[in-house]
Design a protein around this motif. Structure first.
Motif, PDB file in Angstrom:
ATOM      1  N   LEU A   1     111.153  34.234  51.199  1.00 16.30           N
ATOM      2  CA  LEU A   1     111.871  33.185  51.515  1.00 16.30           C
ATOM      3  C   LEU A   1     113.585  33.904  51.814  1.00 16.30           C
ATOM      4  N   LEU A   2     113.325  33.948  50.986  1.00 12.05           N
ATOM      5  CA  LEU A   2     114.298  34.945  50.360  1.00 12.05           C
ATOM      6  C   LEU A   2     114.675  36.163  51.310  1.00 12.05           C
ATOM      7  N   ILE A   3     114.136  37.061  51.551  1.00 17.98           N
ATOM      8  CA  ILE A   3     114.046  37.837  52.648  1.00 17.98           C
ATOM      9  C   ILE A   3     113.945  37.556  54.062  1.00 17.98           C
ATOM     10  N   ARG A   4     113.906  37.012  54.268  1.00 17.11           N
ATOM     11  CA  ARG A   4     113.615  35.898  55.814  1.00 17.11           C
ATOM     12  C   ARG A   4     114.896  35.238  55.665  1.00 17.11           C
ATOM     13  N   GLU A   5     115.201  34.796  54.770  1.00 12.38           N
ATOM     14  CA  GLU A   5     116.453  33.860  55.341  1.00 12.38           C
ATOM     15  C   GLU A   5     117.477  35.186  55.105  1.00 12.38           C
ATOM     16  N   GLY A   6     117.969  35.926  54.329  1.00  9.64           N
ATOM     17  CA  GLY A   6     118.474  36.981  53.965  1.00  9.64           C
ATOM     18  C   GLY A   6     118.572  37.705  55.350  1.00  9.64           C
ATOM     19  N   ALA A   7     117.309  38.228  55.801  1.00 10.63           N
ATOM     20  CA  ALA A   7     117.423  38.964  56.933  1.00 10.63           C
ATOM     21  C   ALA A   7     117.924  38.296  58.685  1.00 10.63           C
ATOM     22  N   ARG A   8     117.499  36.396  58.876  1.00 12.47           N
ATOM     23  CA  ARG A   8     118.069  36.524  59.944  1.00 12.47           C
ATOM     24  C   ARG A   8     119.347  35.679  59.815  1.00 12.47           C
ATOM     25  N   ARG A   9     120.029  35.316  58.113  1.00 11.85           N
ATOM     26  CA  ARG A   9     121.307  35.008  58.839  1.00 11.85           C
ATOM     27  C   ARG A   9     122.688  36.003  58.869  1.00 11.85           C
ATOM     28  N   ALA A  10     121.488  37.151  58.652  1.00  9.76           N
ATOM     29  CA  ALA A  10     122.866  38.802  58.726  1.00  9.76           C
ATOM     30  C   ALA A  10     122.001  39.161  60.597  1.00  9.76           C
ATOM     31  N   GLY A  11     121.662  38.155  60.975  1.00 12.35           N
ATOM     32  CA  GLY A  11     121.671  38.437  62.370  1.00 12.35           C
ATOM     33  C   GLY A  11     120.336  39.397  62.942  1.00 12.35           C
ATOM     34  N   CYS A  12     119.430  40.048  61.902  1.00  6.63           N
ATOM     35  CA  CYS A  12     119.130  40.743  61.821  1.00  6.63           C
ATOM     36  C   CYS A  12     117.237  40.782  61.552  1.00  6.63           C
ATOM     37  N   GLY A  13     116.276  41.601  62.500  1.00  3.88           N
ATOM     38  CA  GLY A  13     115.005  41.282  62.757  1.00  3.88           C
ATOM     39  C   GLY A  13     114.184  42.194  61.630  1.00  3.88           C
TER      40      GLY A  13
END
Length: 338
Positions: free
Chosen positions: A55-67
């Protein structure tokens, strides 16, 4: 799986986050066949590290606008963190009471402090199946897959639970084996983890240009994913006993580079869409469905009990894929041509 009801959006996002936290250990341990169905309550012990990590991986990437490039590299970071500093499987020659040192002795490299084959296995299992497959699957039920699910309080709570769960499992592993890696091994793993995190967000800021090329239909995409995953897991059976232990290492590099390159090319084509992502996810998930049955005799439960668990978890995985497919069909038509 009621992940797309008419509930208020914040509540729906929290359900998606909770579903991911629970799904990750179910795929990573139970569908794989590492844990029997009788050990299902252990999900409560595994989810804080496994699930909150994903979940932290998913949230970190999405919050940064990354895919996905960012999530893949962060998933590899998680793999090194779990099997390195947390449970020390990369270095412990008697991890879990198994002679890991002997099993991976042929590709052990002293200057990195572990076996190259073991490192590849760790990266494969956790990067693809423990982290990326569950994230991709749960995102199929999200109205906007690129949007974060947690606010700052939820993100902070998830981080605390992840750290606590990781520390708890680290203590449990140490107490069971009384093994502690060297300072150099911890330092090397830490340097690799920092480098991967840096690379993850550096890569995420650079978008590759789209390709003006045809996109394959979803079925071939899923078939390639299933074939690649199956080839990886069956290589010991397929290769002759006389083959060099470094041959699988080389083949892993070729396979990993090949499937990564294919996905990068396909995803930049104009026709790439949610049905292709689901096909890719399904192909990988179905690899664990057949693989779990091959582990039935290795579990510390009667063979029949192990098989019952294999069937239950496999049916659940198929049901989840079916639910995702139904949801996508209601939203978008399936591409007819590549």
């Amino acid at each position: 799986m009621p992940l797309h009801t008419t509930a208020p959006r914040p509540r729906r996002r929290l359900r998606l986050a909770f579903a991911l936290v629970v799904l990750v250990p179910l795929v990573g341990e139970y569908l794989l066949g590492n844990q029997p169905i009788t050990a299902l309550p252990a999900v409560l012990m595994l989810a804080p590290m496994y699930g909150c990590g994903a979940l932290l991986i998913r949230e970190g990437a999405r919050r940064a606008g990354c895919g996905w490039p960012t999530m893949l590299l962060l998933a590899a970071t998680y793999a090194l963190l779990e099997e390195g500093p947390i449970d020390q499987m990369l270095w412990n020659p008697r991890y879990g009471g198994v002679d890991m040192g002997l099993a991976y002795a042929d590709t052990h490299v002293p200057w990195i402090g572990t076996s190259v084959s073991l490192l590849q296995d760790v990266l494969s299992m956790h990067t693809v199946w423990s982290i990326c497959v569950p994230i991709a699957l749960v995102e199929m039920f999200s109205a906007d897959r690129t949007r974060p699910w947690l606010g700052r309080p939820g993100l902070a709570l998830t981080s605390v639970v992840f750290v606590a769960g990781s520390a708890f499992l680290a203590v449990v592993q140490y107490q069971s084996g009384k093994f502690m890696a060297s300072t150099a091994q911890f330092a090397g793993a830490t340097a690799a983890i920092v480098a991967l995190i840096t690379a993850a967000f550096t890569v995420g800021r650079h978008r590759l240009p789209p390709r003006n090329a045809a996109t394959p239909a979803p079925l071939p995409v899923g078939t390639v994913a299933f074939a690649a995953g199956s080839l990886y897991w069956a290589h010991d059976t397929l290769l002759p006993d006389s083959a060099s232990p470094w041959l699988p290492v080389a083949l892993w590099c070729v396979l990993a580079a090949g499937i990564t390159g294919l996905c990068a090319r396909w995803s930049r084509s104009p026709g790439w869409g949610p049905h292709h992502r689901l096909a890719l996810t399904a192909g990988a998930l179905l690899t664990y469905v057949w693989l779990g049955f091959t582990h039935a005799r290795e579990m510390d439960v009667p063979y029949g009990t192990a098989l019952v668990g294999n069937v239950v978890f496999s049916v659940a995985a198929l049901g989840l894929l079916g639910a995702a497919m139904v949801r996508l069909r209601r939203q978008t038509p399936v591409p007819e041509v590549g």
